[in-house]
Enzyme design. Structure first.
Site, short mmCIF file in Angstrom:
data_model
loop_
_atom_site.label_atom_id
_atom_site.label_comp_id
_atom_site.label_asym_id
_atom_site.label_seq_id
_atom_site.Cartn_x
_atom_site.Cartn_y
_atom_site.Cartn_z
CE LYS A 1 -3.57 5.75 -1.98
NZ LYS A 1 -4.27 6.54 -3.04
CE1 TYR B 1 -3.34 2.32 0.85
CE2 TYR B 1 -2.25 3.26 2.73
CZ TYR B 1 -3.78 3.77 1.43
OH TYR B 1 -3.94 4.67 1.35
C1 8X3 Z 1 -4.50 6.37 4.66
C2 8X3 Z 1 -3.28 7.21 5.99
O1 8X3 Z 1 -1.81 5.82 7.57
O2 8X3 Z 1 -3.49 3.87 6.88
O3 8X3 Z 1 -4.17 6.08 3.19
O4 8X3 Z 1 -1.22 4.29 5.66
S1 8X3 Z 1 -2.88 5.17 6.67
#
Ligand code: 8X3
Length: 249
Positions: free
Chosen positions: A153, A149
């Site tokens: 990002k 993830y």
């Molecule tokens: C969402 C924030 O900290 O869970 O993108 O990655 S986090």
């Protein structure tokens, strides 16, 4: 009036952003995979704000469908908000699901690329436009279990910076917003309905709300023509960064 395309608009930050722009009289193109939710949002926005709303149903990671559906749109897009994205799982690299990785990279990275590529060309033809990507604090800092993830990002972060350079000569603005903990369906999807884990993410402090991010996206879009906001990192007051939360509960 300007036309705004929002991906992932049927819930959470995307829906709040649709409402924010509608309140301010913009016409909308709202996207999601869920036709019924989109239609219901469209009906609400049209009756509450008297704006024009078109629905485009596709999965942003489905390249041919993205092109097919966006080709049917017969209107210029002034602002593109790449909001569709998700996290799946928070297990260590060696324990996490490769299927989950593929979905995150396809939706969070390829989805942004597919939609942006189509719309950027339209913006270039029109001589103006603004692309705003919804990234994450996870694109700035890597945390345990964040692995893919965070990578997705960080990619959105790099894509944003790269687009800003490549679209500079075309007069197209490119921005991003990078939130910390926002209370939406995000954690429910990430933890696949494990309510204890979901509750743990948001307990003992006041997280950001989808509306907080919608307000920032609108602010980014509403600056004078000569101003471009590159990125806004935003967290709840109780969150210092991806690692430190001040829980009182
Ligand atoms: C969402 C924030 O900290 O869970 O993108 O990655 S986090």
């Amino acid at each position: 009036m300007k036309n705004v395309l929002i991906t992932g608009a049927s819930s959470g930050i995307g829906k709040a952003t649709a409402i924010k722009f509608a309140e301010n009289g913009y016409n909308l193109v709202i996207n999601s995979r869920k036709q019924e939710k989109l239609n219901s949002l469209k009906d609400d926005l049209v009756s509450s704000f008297g704006i024009e709303v078109k629905c485009v149903v596709f999965d942003v990671s489905d390249r041919s469908k993205v092109i097919e559906e966006l080709s049917k749109l017969n209107l210029p897009i002034d602002i593109l908000i790449n909001n569709a994205g998700l996290a799946l799982g928070k297990d260590s690299f060696q324990e996490s699901s490769i299927d989950d990785w593929e979905k995150m990279m396809q939706i969070n990275v390829m989805g942004v690329l597919f939609v942006s590529h189509f719309i950027a060309k339209k913006m270039i033809a029109n001589g103006s436009g603004h692309i705003i990507n919804v990234s994450s604090i996870a694109g700035k800092q890597v945390y345990a279990g964040g692995n893919v993830y965070c990578a997705s990002k960080a990619s959105v972060d790099a894509i944003t910076k790269s687009l800003r350079i490549d679209l500079l000569k075309e007069g197209i603005k490119v921005s991003s917003v990078s939130p910390g903990n926002v209370e939406t369906n995000f954690s429910n999807i990430r933890f696949k309905g494990d309510l204890d884990k979901v509750e743990n993410i948001y307990s003992g402090y006041k997280p950001l709300l989808a509306k907080d991010i919608a307000d920032l996206i609108y602010f980014i879009s509403d600056r004078p023509e000569h101003v471009n906001i590159d990125d806004i990192i935003v967290t709840p007051k109780a969150q210092a960064n991806a690692y430190y939360l001040n829980r009182k509960g």
